[in-house]
Design an enzyme around this catalytic site. Structure first.
Site, PDB file in Angstrom:
ATOM      1  N   PHE A  86      43.565  38.900  44.081  1.00 62.32           N
ATOM      2  CA  PHE A  86      42.848  40.056  43.721  1.00 62.32           C
ATOM      3  C   PHE A  86      43.545  41.304  44.056  1.00 62.32           C
ATOM      4  CE2 PHE A  86      39.172  37.254  43.928  1.00 62.32           C
ATOM      5  CZ  PHE A  86      38.564  37.466  42.884  1.00 62.32           C
ATOM      6  N   ASP A  87      44.027  42.010  43.238  1.00 56.68           N
ATOM      7  CA  ASP A  87      44.375  43.463  43.558  1.00 56.68           C
ATOM      8  C   ASP A  87      43.188  44.254  44.054  1.00 56.68           C
ATOM      9  OD1 ASP A  87      46.067  45.952  43.360  1.00 56.68           O
ATOM     10  OD2 ASP A  87      44.534  46.606  41.794  1.00 56.68           O
ATOM     11  N   LYS A  88      43.571  45.071  45.179  1.00 61.63           N
ATOM     12  CA  LYS A  88      42.254  45.741  45.669  1.00 61.63           C
ATOM     13  C   LYS A  88      41.656  46.750  44.992  1.00 61.63           C
ATOM     14  CE  LYS A  88      42.898  49.110  48.912  1.00 61.63           C
ATOM     15  NZ  LYS A  88      42.048  50.051  48.355  1.00 61.63           N
TER      16      LYS A  88
END
Length: 676
Positions: free
Chosen positions: A342-344
């Site tokens: 996941f990108d933050k």
């Protein structure tokens, strides 16, 4: 039947059903004439009519596939029917073509159910729009009807109450609630309000509207942002209509398998005839009839439809839930994913700063800290200042705009700001603002700073008139549903969940702890993200499927590296729709577990269909050698095809109403002020 069949238009499909019914009528009449009335010549005439009606569409398909260098099921059925006629078995050949044409027509009808929900999207957008003409603003001129194809970007259009939105755009006047479930899958209407022209940056969800959605009770004036052919709805229809271009791994394998299987069946049938006639000395008619019966039994009709029918139904079900899946390859691959990155920012978090902590220094009232900060930050044009001012208002009933007045604002780049509040000097900034001025932090304030920094907060230390008032912590907060989503993904079989971010490692770890990822990696450049995503997949015997979830723009390289790229909030984003394999149309992370479970159920349905199809082929070949006539063989053969399609259509009802898997969806911060 063949996976390469073109799905006929509604008009052609009706003709096909009509021809199938006609073939059934003529076959029945032939049986009555030959066996009940003892009129074999008339019976043969009716059987030949059955050949015409039952073989018309079959011949068309067979010619098309043969010209393309493929020998498929249609070709095998025609060979069997012609072979039966050549030895005087007109009744057997007629029943073969009747049941084959009826099965094909019913198959087209059944598969149409899976595509109707997608095709219906194309009819959602109105054909005309009320466009403003005759003046620079809506207070002058009038609104006139125009074809949506003639509406240009920048035009102002009127959306009447309870009418469908004609174009993608932003609201410039009026307020209403819009049902946008057809595009984003959101079950509840979304409140819309005018875009603030003074506000820069991302256009908020409550300002955007999409073509084909349904307006509520309020009238809206919308400024068009995309041509009709470029609207979100048009792109969704276009992408879903081409889903079979991205075939699943199983379908690609079956395509290769059929190229070998069909010639092998023909060779096997020739061998059956040669052995029966020359080797065992059976009469020519008997040996040839057995060969034709084996040809029917071994034809892979159900096998050819096992995967495409399930993929079509799965893609349709996903689209109804606001999840756009670009074909069979990502749909099936998503179900095999065990690692996910996941990108933050903007994915596990909202991508917008929010005030998370307000800590007053000893002997200082919290209201004084908040009021002083609000007075200064209202003057600043820094994005962080705007977020702080927004969240402080309403945190306490005693903090109101205008209670304190700030003036003489001075910005210190990379440090903070200085100003005067009711004549007293105020400094608000990070530690470097004070260390550069030789000002040491008080002991309690220093301790609060250290504690909040360890939690990944961006800090604003406030000092007024030579006295420290306290510390305000700001953070890009995680979505409320993020932790629940990760739990659901683990329940679905995810074994490695990683968060990757360009933020400082300390910030990444703080967010990672809160949402519950297995690892949090910070300080990454785009190329670093690509490397880490590649590492999640592994190599050699340890290779595994990996997915990457991002916003579809900044994370495009990492998403392209993953086996499946998943874009968040893709509605209205052309780049996200084009780059992602799977697009969550709404800004709702809770739909991800649903998409994974649907993918895995689709894979299970495909396996069930393949096992059933292969099992029936083996069974029919065996019972044909044991003496079963061609008629029952054809009936079971066509029945198995319909069973496979019906099993695939179960995906259309996959856990209806549970798209969120019980995950509570949080609205975007602009719609809901941060809690105190």
């Amino acid at each position: 039947m063949s996976a390469e069949h073109d799905h006929e238009s509604g008009h052609s499909a009706r003709w096909e059903i009509g021809f199938a019914i006609a073939s059934g009528v003529t076959y029945t009449a032939g049986m009555i004439a030959e066996y009940a009335l003892k009129l074999p010549d008339i019976g043969t005439a009716f059987f030949l009519a059955t050949y015409f009606f039952g073989g018309f569409f079959t011949i068309r398909s067979a010619i098309k596939s043969t010209l393309n260098g493929k020998f498929e099921v249609d070709f095998l059925m025609l060979v069997a029917a012609i072979g039966a006629a050549s030895i005087g078995r007109f009744a057997e050949g007629a029943v073969l073509l009747f049941l084959f044409s009826l099965g094909h027509a019913l198959e087209e009808f059944a598969l149409a159910r899976a595509s109707k929900s997608i095709e219906a999207l194309a009819g959602l957008a109105p054909r005309t729009a009320l466009v403003h003409v005759g003046g620079p603003s809506t207070t002058a001129g009038e609104f006139v009807d125009r074809q949506v194809e003639d509406v240009a970007v920048g035009d102002l259009v009127l959306i009447r109450p309870n009418a469908r939105v004609s174009s993608d755009g932003v609201v410039v006047d009026g307020r209403s609630a819009i049902d946008q479930s057809a595009v984003t899958g959101e079950s509840m209407p979304v409140e819309k309000e005018p875009l603030d022209p003074a506000r820069s940056g991302r256009v908020a969800d409550e300002n955007k509207v999409f073509a084909g959605t349904v307006n509520g009770s309020g009238a809206l004036v919308v400024q068009v942002t995309a041509l009709a052919k470029d609207s979100t709805l048009s792109k969704v229809v276009e992408l879903v209509a081409s889903t079979d271009q991205a075939k699943s791994p199983t379908q690609r394998f079956l395509d290769r398998f059929q190229r070998i299987y069909v010639p092998a069946v023909i060779a096997f049938v020739i061998g059956v005839f040669v052995v029966g006639y020359f080797g065992l000395g059976n009469p020519f008619d008997d040996a040839f009839y057995l060969a034709m019966a084996v040809l029917v039994a071994a034809s892979p009709c159900a096998l050819a439809l096992a995967t495409p029918s399930a993929v079509l139904a799965g893609v349709a079900r996903a689209a109804r839930a606001g999840v756009l899946v670009k074909g069979g390859a990502p749909l099936e691959t998503l179900g095999r994913v065990t690692s996910i990155a996941f990108d933050k920012t903007g994915t596990l978090t909202w991508g917008e700063p929010r005030v998370t902590d307000t800590v007053a220094a000893p002997g200082v009232e919290l209201d004084e800290l908040l009021a002083t900060t609000l007075a200064v930050e209202k003057l600043s044009d820094h994005p962080l200042a705007a977020a702080v001012a927004r969240d402080i208002i309403g945190r306490t009933t005693r903090v109101k705009e205008g209670v304190l007045t700030a003036s003489d604002l001075q910005s210190v780049t990379g440090r903070g700001v200085r100003a005067l509040v009711d004549g007293a000097k105020v400094e608000i900034g990070n530690e470097r603002l004070f260390s550069d001025a030789g000002i040491a932090l008080d002991g309690a304030v220093a301790a609060d700073v250290e504690r909040l920094q360890a939690g990944g907060r961006t800090l604003m230390i406030v000092r007024r008139g030579g006295r420290f008032l306290g510390v305000i912590g700001v953070m890009d907060t995680p979505r409320r549903e993020a932790g629940q989503v990760l739990d659901r993904l683990r329940e679905s079989g995810m074994t490695d969940i990683v968060m990757i971010s360009g933020d400082h490692q300390q910030v990444a770890e703080a967010v990672g702890r809160e949402v519950g990822v297995d690892r949090a990696l910070g300080g990454l450049l785009p190329e670093d993200k690509v490397t880490h995503v590649r590492g999640l997949s592994g190599a050699g015997p340890d290779a595994r499927r990996c997915a990457m979830v991002g916003d579809g723009v900044n994370d495009a390289p990492a998403m392209a590296q993953a086996d499946v790229g998943i874009a968040m909030g893709a509605a209205g984003s052309a780049v996200a729709l084009e780059t992602a394999d799977v697009a969550l149309m709404s800004d709702d992370l809770g739909r991800l577990p649903f998409a994974v479970r649907l993918s895995r159920q689709t894979s299970r349905i495909i396996r069930q269909n393949l096992i059933a199809a292969l099992g029936i082929v083996v069974f029919l070949v065996i019972v044909t050698f044991l003496g079963m006539p061609m008629g029952p063989v054809v009936f079971i053969h066509e029945g198995s095809t319909l069973i496979v399609v019906a099993n695939a259509l179960r995906l259309l009802r996959f856990e209806v109403g549970r798209e969120h898997d019980g995950v509570e969806h949080e609205v975007r911060p602009e719609r809901e002020p941060a809690a105190a």
